[in-house]
Motif scaffolding. Structure first.
Motif, mmCIF file in Angstrom:
data_model
loop_
_atom_site.group_PDB
_atom_site.id
_atom_site.type_symbol
_atom_site.label_atom_id
_atom_site.label_comp_id
_atom_site.label_asym_id
_atom_site.label_seq_id
_atom_site.Cartn_x
_atom_site.Cartn_y
_atom_site.Cartn_z
ATOM 1 N N PHE A 121 0.887 -1.162 -0.083
ATOM 2 C CA PHE A 121 -0.174 0.091 -0.085
ATOM 3 C C PHE A 121 0.893 1.248 -0.070
ATOM 4 C CE2 PHE A 121 -3.526 -2.395 2.361
ATOM 5 C CZ PHE A 121 -3.832 -3.194 1.162
ATOM 6 N N ALA A 122 1.839 1.350 0.889
ATOM 7 C CA ALA A 122 2.738 2.400 0.853
ATOM 8 C C ALA A 122 3.607 2.690 -0.597
ATOM 9 C CB ALA A 122 3.897 2.265 2.115
ATOM 10 N N LYS A 123 3.881 1.665 -1.353
ATOM 11 C CA LYS A 123 4.482 1.622 -2.487
ATOM 12 C C LYS A 123 3.481 2.347 -3.533
ATOM 13 C CE LYS A 123 7.478 -2.275 -2.591
ATOM 14 N NZ LYS A 123 7.768 -3.624 -3.094
ATOM 15 N N ILE A 124 2.206 1.772 -3.416
ATOM 16 C CA ILE A 124 1.284 2.532 -4.266
ATOM 17 C C ILE A 124 0.961 3.957 -4.159
ATOM 18 C CG2 ILE A 124 -1.406 2.368 -4.934
ATOM 19 C CD1 ILE A 124 -1.264 -0.450 -4.207
ATOM 20 N N GLU A 125 0.898 4.258 -2.770
ATOM 21 C CA GLU A 125 0.890 5.827 -2.391
ATOM 22 C C GLU A 125 2.054 6.362 -2.897
ATOM 23 O OE1 GLU A 125 0.300 5.086 1.663
ATOM 24 O OE2 GLU A 125 -1.938 5.272 1.667
ATOM 25 N N SER A 126 3.115 5.980 -2.774
ATOM 26 C CA SER A 126 4.335 6.616 -3.095
ATOM 27 C C SER A 126 4.394 6.968 -4.858
ATOM 28 C CB SER A 126 5.707 5.852 -2.725
ATOM 29 O OG SER A 126 6.635 6.143 -3.452
ATOM 30 N N GLU A 127 4.132 5.911 -5.568
ATOM 31 C CA GLU A 127 3.764 5.926 -6.951
ATOM 32 C C GLU A 127 2.806 7.189 -7.465
ATOM 33 O OE1 GLU A 127 5.676 4.778 -9.727
ATOM 34 O OE2 GLU A 127 7.060 4.330 -7.986
ATOM 35 N N ALA A 128 1.712 6.951 -6.806
ATOM 36 C CA ALA A 128 0.615 7.836 -7.033
ATOM 37 C C ALA A 128 1.071 9.309 -6.615
ATOM 38 C CB ALA A 128 -0.726 7.578 -6.502
ATOM 39 N N ALA A 129 1.882 9.460 -5.601
ATOM 40 C CA ALA A 129 2.358 10.726 -5.140
ATOM 41 C C ALA A 129 3.240 11.538 -6.281
ATOM 42 C CB ALA A 129 3.116 10.912 -4.019
ATOM 43 N N LYS A 130 3.914 10.567 -6.971
ATOM 44 C CA LYS A 130 5.129 11.135 -8.057
ATOM 45 C C LYS A 130 4.163 11.661 -9.314
ATOM 46 C CE LYS A 130 8.287 7.625 -7.041
ATOM 47 N NZ LYS A 130 8.970 6.216 -7.649
ATOM 48 N N ALA A 131 2.937 11.480 -9.401
ATOM 49 C CA ALA A 131 2.060 11.424 -10.469
ATOM 50 C C ALA A 131 1.270 12.799 -10.491
ATOM 51 C CB ALA A 131 1.362 10.232 -10.869
ATOM 52 N N ALA A 132 1.911 14.112 -10.256
ATOM 53 C CA ALA A 132 0.946 15.222 -10.225
ATOM 54 C C ALA A 132 -0.200 15.475 -11.287
ATOM 55 C CB ALA A 132 1.896 16.425 -10.278
ATOM 56 N N ALA A 133 0.219 14.730 -12.415
ATOM 57 C CA ALA A 133 -0.665 15.223 -13.770
ATOM 58 C C ALA A 133 -1.623 14.214 -13.769
ATOM 59 C CB ALA A 133 0.111 15.247 -15.020
ATOM 60 N N GLY A 134 -1.500 12.870 -13.098
ATOM 61 C CA GLY A 134 -2.145 11.666 -12.783
ATOM 62 C C GLY A 134 -1.485 10.318 -13.329
ATOM 63 N N TYR A 135 -2.390 9.418 -13.418
ATOM 64 C CA TYR A 135 -1.699 8.151 -13.464
ATOM 65 C C TYR A 135 -2.674 7.150 -14.015
ATOM 66 C CZ TYR A 135 -3.858 7.861 -8.790
ATOM 67 O OH TYR A 135 -4.979 8.031 -7.820
ATOM 68 N N VAL A 136 -2.092 6.068 -14.721
ATOM 69 C CA VAL A 136 -2.949 4.947 -15.085
ATOM 70 C C VAL A 136 -2.410 3.736 -14.083
ATOM 71 C CG1 VAL A 136 -3.462 3.176 -16.759
ATOM 72 C CG2 VAL A 136 -3.183 5.870 -17.240
ATOM 73 N N ILE A 137 -3.132 3.145 -13.353
ATOM 74 C CA ILE A 137 -2.844 2.113 -12.518
ATOM 75 C C ILE A 137 -3.422 0.770 -13.129
ATOM 76 C CG2 ILE A 137 -3.401 0.733 -10.255
ATOM 77 C CD1 ILE A 137 -3.690 3.496 -8.974
ATOM 78 N N ASP A 138 -2.390 -0.362 -13.350
ATOM 79 C CA ASP A 138 -2.693 -1.543 -14.076
ATOM 80 C C ASP A 138 -2.622 -2.416 -13.039
ATOM 81 O OD1 ASP A 138 -2.119 -3.857 -15.493
ATOM 82 O OD2 ASP A 138 -0.097 -3.439 -16.059
ATOM 83 N N GLY A 139 -4.009 -3.273 -12.911
ATOM 84 C CA GLY A 139 -4.020 -4.161 -11.982
ATOM 85 C C GLY A 139 -5.272 -4.153 -11.044
#
Length: 178
Positions: A50-68
């Motif tokens: 969960f911490a890894k997911i939060e960290s990756e999302a925080a890196k994405a100020a413009a937005g993100y696509v989560i695969d899974g």
């Protein structure tokens, strides 16, 4: 569409679709399998995952696509999500793709994810932990789960896009070019 989760049964093409979608929209790509699986097929503890997911999302100020999928991670991965794209291909298509992909991966001996040493093998392909067996046993259950979720009151704030064929998937991506 700025915060997207692409879901679906194994071998629906989530990763390929998600990478293309992220590139077309200029969004950060997050592959949950890469965050979850440790070396030698060890699973990441939930709090670390969960911490890894939060960290990756925080890196994405413009937005993100989560695969899974990873249902247990929904409170984290859907905390700010605006769109879920469900790739829902017919069982025979998924079965064919699962087998083809497993054989190709076993043959090539490539690492499956950047952050682990995990590889497909013929022994694993025909074993109890086979991705093919996983797809067979979860296809119907995943379909029922996502149908329920699409209609659940707690997820009505999320835009759901339900793509049921490769033709629909290709057309969706093509429309983004227009």
């Amino acid at each position: 569409m700025k915060r997207i989760n692409v879901v679906g049964t194994s071998a629906t093409g989530k990763s390929t679709f998600s990478r293309s979608l992220a590139a077309k929209l200029g969004l950060h790509y997050i592959e949950l399998d890469n965050l979850f699986w440790l070396d030698d097929w060890q699973e990441c503890p939930d709090e670390v995952f969960f911490a890894k997911i939060e960290s990756e999302a925080a890196k994405a100020a413009a937005g993100y696509v989560i695969d899974g999928n990873y249902t247990r991670a929904i409170p984290v991965k859907w905390a700010e999500i605006d769109t879920v794209i469900w790739l829902d291909l017919p069982f025979p298509v998924n079965l064919y793709r699962s087998i083809k992909r497993a054989v190709q991966r076993a043959w090539s001996k490539q690492n499956l994810w950047e952050n682990s040493n995990n590889q497909e093998s013929l022994q694993r392909m025909f074993g109890r932990d086979s991705i093919v067996w996983w797809m067979i046993t979860t296809h119907r259950r995943n379909r029922q789960k996502y149908l329920r979720m699409m209609n659940a009151p707690e997820y009505q704030h999320i835009r759901w896009i339900h793509l049921k064929s490769q033709k629909q998937i290709d057309a969706f991506l093509q429309r983004l070019n227009a």
